[in-house]
Scaffold this active site. Sequence first.
Site, short mmCIF file in Angstrom:
data_model
loop_
_atom_site.label_atom_id
_atom_site.label_comp_id
_atom_site.label_asym_id
_atom_site.label_seq_id
_atom_site.Cartn_x
_atom_site.Cartn_y
_atom_site.Cartn_z
N GLU A 150 1.90 9.56 -3.89
CA GLU A 150 1.05 8.70 -4.72
C GLU A 150 0.18 7.83 -3.81
O GLU A 150 0.63 7.34 -2.80
CB GLU A 150 1.95 7.83 -5.61
CG GLU A 150 1.20 6.99 -6.60
CD GLU A 150 0.13 7.77 -7.32
OE1 GLU A 150 0.44 8.75 -8.00
OE2 GLU A 150 -1.06 7.39 -7.19
N GLU A 154 -1.56 -1.41 -5.27
CA GLU A 154 -1.13 -2.47 -6.17
C GLU A 154 -2.36 -3.29 -6.55
O GLU A 154 -3.25 -3.49 -5.72
CB GLU A 154 -0.10 -3.37 -5.48
CG GLU A 154 1.22 -2.68 -5.30
CD GLU A 154 2.24 -3.55 -4.58
OE1 GLU A 154 2.10 -4.77 -4.56
OE2 GLU A 154 3.19 -2.97 -4.05
N CYS A 261 3.90 -1.12 1.90
CA CYS A 261 3.57 0.24 2.32
C CYS A 261 3.08 0.37 3.76
O CYS A 261 3.70 1.08 4.56
CB CYS A 261 2.54 0.82 1.37
SG CYS A 261 3.07 0.72 -0.33
#
Length: 431
Positions: A150, A154, A261
Site C-alpha cells: 500500500e 496518512e 513508515c
Amino acid sequence: MKISVIGCGYVGLVSGFCFADSGHKVTCIDNSDKKIELLKDNKVPIYEPGLKELLLKNLENNNLNFELNINENIRDSEIVLIAVGTPTGENGDADLTFVHQCAREISEFISPNTQIIIKSTVPVGTCDEVEDIIKENCVHSEFSVISNPEFLREGNAINDFVNPDRIVIGTNEQTDKKIMINLYKNIITEDKILFTSRRSSELIKYASNSMLAMRIIFINEIADLCEKIGADVTDIAKGIGLDKRIGPHFLEPGPGFGGSCFPKDARALIESGKKYGAPQTLLESVILGNENRKKNISKKILDKLDKQSENEIGILGITFKAETDDIRESPSLIIIPDLQENGMNISAYDPEGEKEASKILKDVNWKKSAYEAAENVDCLVILTDWEEFKNLDLNKLKNSMKRPLIYDFRNIFDPDMMTELGFEYCSIGRG
Ligand code: UGA
C-alpha cells in the site's frame, strides 16, 4: 466480493472502508476489543480526514462490519487481506510476529480458493514464509498468497487509495491476476496495475519509501547549505524539480522526516541489505542525517534567544506532519525534550496530536489554540504545517507574544510579509 481485512490500523481501515465503498462486502477484524467496540459504536479509532464519513456510509449500505479476533466467519471470504503492523524489531529489521501469527490463525479457517493478500509492509520473502505457515496448518492447499503493498499517505489516505499512481501486485498466477483486477475494478483501470513477482513487489514498497526519505534528507541538507551561502531552497527545489527526471514532489524541507513508515522501512531495508550482503550505505547516511537533523533543531532555536532572560517557547504542531494525530517518530519528540533540558518552558498546541503526545512528553503546558500557545512567549516554533496555522490572524498572534520571534520549520509564510508585519521571522533554507 467478500473480503476480510485483518488489522484495523491506518492501512487496514482505509483499505477496508474504501473496498466497501467500491461495492465489496468487507469485514474488518482486529484483536483489540477497544478498537472493535469503538468501530461498532460508529467511531473511528484514528484521525484521518473522511474516514468517519466512509464508515457511516458503508455501515448503512451493509457493506461493512466488524469482528473481534479471527474466527470461523472468515470461511465466507474470497479474499483475506493482512494489514497488521510490522514494527521495527530489535536489530532494526521488521518484526513479523503479527504477520506470522495472523497466518497461523487464518490457516485454520480459510476455504479452498481463498486469496491471501499481504498489504502490510514486509521484507522480501515474507509471502513465501506466510505460504509455508499456512501450508503447514491448513487442511487443504488451494489458496494463494499475493503481495499488494500500500502506498497511501496518512492525512491523504482515502484520496491516495482511490486515486493511486499505481497498484503493485506480486503474483505469477493468472487466476490471481484476474481476481485482483476484479477487486480493484471500481477503483482503478487495469493499465495502472503493475504485475511483478512477489519478491519484486515486496521490495518495491521498501525501495519506494526509502527513495522518498532520501529526497527529503537531500533537500534538508541543501536547505542547510542555502542558509550558509544566502540562497533560497524554495527556488532550488523549483529549479531542480522542473527537470522531468527529478520532478517537483517531496522536495519540501522540514525538521526531519518522521512517521511510522520512512524511518522504519529505511532501517529494515538496511538490515535486508546486510542480511543478503548488498549493503545499503546510502540509506545508512539517510537515517543518520535525519536523526542528526532532529537533534540540531533545538540549537537553532536556542541560538536566537537570550538564555538569561528568555525561556518561554510556544510550539505549533506536534504530529509528524499535518492532518494526522500520529506522533510516531515525530521531530517534536526530540526537539521539545532538548529545549526543556536547556531550561525552556514549553507551551504547545496541535489540532489533533495532544492526546497521544501528552502520554510521552512531560511538563508541557497544553493549549487549546495557536493563539493561546503564543501568549507571552519569547519564540513561537512551527513544526507542522497544519492548514489552520497558515490562516492565522498574524497581528493577533504577534500582539500576544512577548517577543515577536517565529521560527518556522515548515516555511509556511512569506519572509517579506512577516518582516513587514513586524515579526522576527526565521525559516529554513532561505538565507
Ligand atoms: C509514507 C509514504 O509517502 C506513503 O506512500 C506510504 O504508503 C506510507 O509512508 C507507508 O509506508 O505507509 P506517510 O508516512 O503517511 O507516507 O507520510 P509522508 O507524507 O510521506 O511524510 C513522511 C515524512 O516526510 C513526514 O515527516 C513529512 O513531514 C516529511 N516530508 C514529506 C518532508 O519533510 N518533506 C516533504 O517534501 C515531504
